[in-house]
Structure formats: C-alpha cells, structure tokens
Design an enzyme around this catalytic site. Structure first.
Site, PDB file in Angstrom:
ATOM      1  N   GLY A  47       0.880  -1.175   0.000  1.00  0.00           N
ATOM      2  CA  GLY A  47       0.000   0.000   0.000  1.00  0.00           C
ATOM      3  C   GLY A  47       0.905   1.208   0.000  1.00  0.00           C
ATOM      4  N   GLU A  48       0.819   1.989   1.064  1.00  0.00           N
ATOM      5  CA  GLU A  48       1.697   3.153   1.195  1.00  0.00           C
ATOM      6  C   GLU A  48       2.173   3.198   2.653  1.00  0.00           C
ATOM      7  OE1 GLU A  48       3.331   5.394  -0.694  1.00  0.00           O
ATOM      8  OE2 GLU A  48       4.025   5.971   1.294  1.00  0.00           O
ATOM      9  N   SER A  49       3.466   2.984   2.827  1.00  0.00           N
ATOM     10  CA  SER A  49       4.004   2.837   4.184  1.00  0.00           C
ATOM     11  C   SER A  49       3.811   4.089   5.035  1.00  0.00           C
ATOM     12  CB  SER A  49       5.479   2.455   4.131  1.00  0.00           C
ATOM     13  OG  SER A  49       6.194   3.409   3.369  1.00  0.00           O
ATOM     14  N   CYS A  52       6.101  -5.325   0.492  1.00  0.00           N
ATOM     15  CA  CYS A  52       6.250  -3.991  -0.101  1.00  0.00           C
ATOM     16  C   CYS A  52       6.155  -2.880   0.959  1.00  0.00           C
ATOM     17  CB  CYS A  52       5.264  -3.828  -1.248  1.00  0.00           C
ATOM     18  SG  CYS A  52       5.782  -2.546  -2.389  1.00  0.00           S
ATOM     19  N   ARG A  54      12.755   3.429  -0.156  1.00  0.00           N
ATOM     20  CA  ARG A  54      11.378   3.486  -0.698  1.00  0.00           C
ATOM     21  C   ARG A  54      11.420   3.828  -2.175  1.00  0.00           C
ATOM     22  NH1 ARG A  54       8.410   7.851   0.606  1.00  0.00           N
ATOM     23  NH2 ARG A  54       6.393   6.993   0.050  1.00  0.00           N
ATOM     24  N   HIS A 107       4.684  -8.336  -4.239  1.00  0.00           N
ATOM     25  CA  HIS A 107       3.343  -8.615  -3.714  1.00  0.00           C
ATOM     26  C   HIS A 107       2.869 -10.024  -4.083  1.00  0.00           C
ATOM     27  CE1 HIS A 107       2.062  -4.374  -2.938  1.00  0.00           C
ATOM     28  NE2 HIS A 107       2.974  -4.125  -3.862  1.00  0.00           N
ATOM     29  N   GLU A 142       0.487 -11.434  -2.947  1.00  0.00           N
ATOM     30  CA  GLU A 142      -0.985 -11.417  -2.829  1.00  0.00           C
ATOM     31  C   GLU A 142      -1.648 -10.885  -4.105  1.00  0.00           C
ATOM     32  OE1 GLU A 142       1.022  -9.218  -1.700  1.00  0.00           O
ATOM     33  OE2 GLU A 142       0.068  -7.277  -1.380  1.00  0.00           O
TER      34      GLU A 142
HETATM   35  N1  GLN Z   1       6.143   2.949  -2.321  1.00  0.00           N
HETATM   36  C1  GLN Z   1       5.201   2.472  -1.353  1.00  0.00           C
HETATM   37  C2  GLN Z   1       5.574   2.920   0.054  1.00  0.00           C
HETATM   38  O1  GLN Z   1       6.439   3.675   0.277  1.00  0.00           O
HETATM   39  C3  GLN Z   1       5.094   0.962  -1.380  1.00  0.00           C
HETATM   40  C4  GLN Z   1       4.366   0.515  -2.616  1.00  0.00           C
HETATM   41  C5  GLN Z   1       3.623  -0.767  -2.445  1.00  0.00           C
HETATM   42  O2  GLN Z   1       3.374  -1.264  -1.356  1.00  0.00           O
HETATM   43  N2  GLN Z   1       3.238  -1.298  -3.570  1.00  0.00           N
HETATM   44  O3  GLN Z   1       4.969   2.483   0.952  1.00  0.00           O
END
Ligand code: GLN
Length: 240
Positions: A63-65, A96, A125, A217, A219
């Site tokens: 997702g987005e960390s 990810c 990242r 991923h 998943e």
């Molecule tokens: N770039 C995203 C982050 O910093 C990670 C991307 C992803 O989970 N597909 O979290």
C-alpha cells in the site's frame, strides 16, 4: 483424541491490499485441509489493539508505508505494533509497504513516518522509480520454497533492501525506528534480483528468524504458494 490448536492470523487492515492477503491465506488453508488436521485457523482484519492481541501472526500488506504509519499513529495502534514485533512468539510478514514498515531505517521516507524495527535492514522506498516503472517477473524461489521455480512476482513502486544493519547508521536524513527491540536472529537474504537495469544485485526478500519481508506482492500473483510457505514455515513453527 486429537487436540485442535486455534491459530489466528491477522492482516493489518489500515490501508492497502489487505483484502487480497486474507483471500490468499484462506485459499492456502482451505486447499490443504488434510495437512492442517490438528489446527483450526482464523484470518482476521486488524485495526485495533484488541484485534491485534488475538493474533498469533500478522501480515502487513502493500500500500503506502507512510499512510499506514500515520494511521497507526493516529489510531494509537503504534505502541501495540511495537510490542507485537518484539514478541518472540509471533510471526510476521510484510510485503512492499509492509516490508518498509517492518524495517529499522528508511531512505526516502516522509516526514514523521515511523517504522517498527523488526528487521535489521535499511530500505530505500520507491527504489525502482514511479508507478509507471512497476513490473512483473517470474522468479525462481526454489532455494527456500521447495519446487517454487517460476513464481509470478509483482513489483509496484517497490522498495529495495539497501543494507543489512549491524548497527544503525548516523545519517540524519534517514527515518529510524523508535522501537526499542533487537531481533536476536541473523538477517538472511532470501532473494536478490539480478540484472535489473544494470544494477545486478538488489535484495528483495529477507528473513530474520520469525519475521519475513518481501519487496514484491505475492498477494497479487494469482498463486498462493508464498502464503502457503509463510503458514508452514513461520506461522506454525513460531506459535506456541
Ligand atoms: N512505495 C510504497 C511505500 O512507500 C510501497 C508501494 C507498495 O506497497 N506497492 O509504501
């Protein structure tokens, strides 16, 4: 009489691809009923401290960390996540953004982004570039997952592990974990991506004892062998 052990696998569901992980975990469990006769499994979404406390194992999705970290902080889940990471009876897998969240140091992190410090690694990242630079690739994981020779991986704004940390670096630009925990196991590099645009050794999968991290991923791969392996190798071998 056979004793059934109930095992709860949580999927951190603050943000990102949590639904997909739940589906793959359930598929892996359902398709191996005979193997798991002595266990009953529950896969739950985790958003609160109470839900987290029920879990034997936790999967942190992509997702987005930074968003995940901000939500965890705002909802006061962060201290419980620190505690969960430090509990040697729990297994954890981050994919990810989940890998970034589990790390000890982040390059290119956003302001006030936190990380859980379960893995002694430094991650970069968005190491492959922007969304448009995302890619899919079949990789041979048979060195650590039996017979898994052609696993379809998906990399989306993925991180790379840039360093295995023996001690934290003193670079002020980096985000560093504030979790006061030291994982006693050594970091094992599980997979390096070769010959990607000339950079030929990029670490994209690591394990440190009961904690697993992948840049890609599984998943989103339409293949649940990775989830199967996580259940067998981490969840069942770690839970007491
Ligand atoms: N770039 C995203 C982050 O910093 C990670 C991307 C992803 O989970 N597909 O979290």
């Amino acid at each position: 009489m056979t004793v059934t052990r109930n095992i709860v696998i949580g999927v951190l569901s603050l943000q990102g691809a949590f639904l997909e992980h739940s589906i793959y975990l359930k598929k892996a469990i359902a398709n191996n009923e005979n193997k798991y006769l002595n266990y009953s499994f529950e896969v739950i979404e985790v958003r609160t401290k109470d839900q987290l406390e029920k879990c034997d194992s936790l999967v942190i999705p992509g997702g987005e960390s930074s968003a995940m970290s901000y939500i965890a902080e705002r909802t006061e889940l962060l201290p419980s996540l620190y505690k969960f990471v430090a509990d040697e009876s729990k297994s954890i897998w981050g994919t990810c953004a989940g890998l970034i969240f589990l790390s000890k140091e982040i390059i290119n992190g956003l302001e006030n982004q936190r990380c859980l410090g379960g893995l002694d690694i430094q991650v970069n990242r968005n190491a492959f570039g922007r969304q448009i630079d995302s890619f899919e690739k079949k990789l041979d994981f048979s060195e650590f997952i039996p017979d898994c020779k052609d696993f379809p991986t998906v990399f989306i704004r993925a991180p790379v592990v840039t360093k295995i940390l023996n001690e934290t670096t003193d670079d002020k630009q980096l985000i560093k974990s504030e979790n006061n925990y030291q994982n006693p196991a050594p970091v094992e590099v599980l997979y390096k991506l070769h010959n990607y645009h000339g950079d030929n050794e990029l670490i994209v999968a690591v394990r440190q004892g009961r904690i697993l991290g992948t840049s890609f991923h599984p998943e989103l791969s339409d293949d649940y062998r990775f989830h199967q392996w996580f259940i067998d190798e981490f969840v069942l071998k770690t839970c007491k």
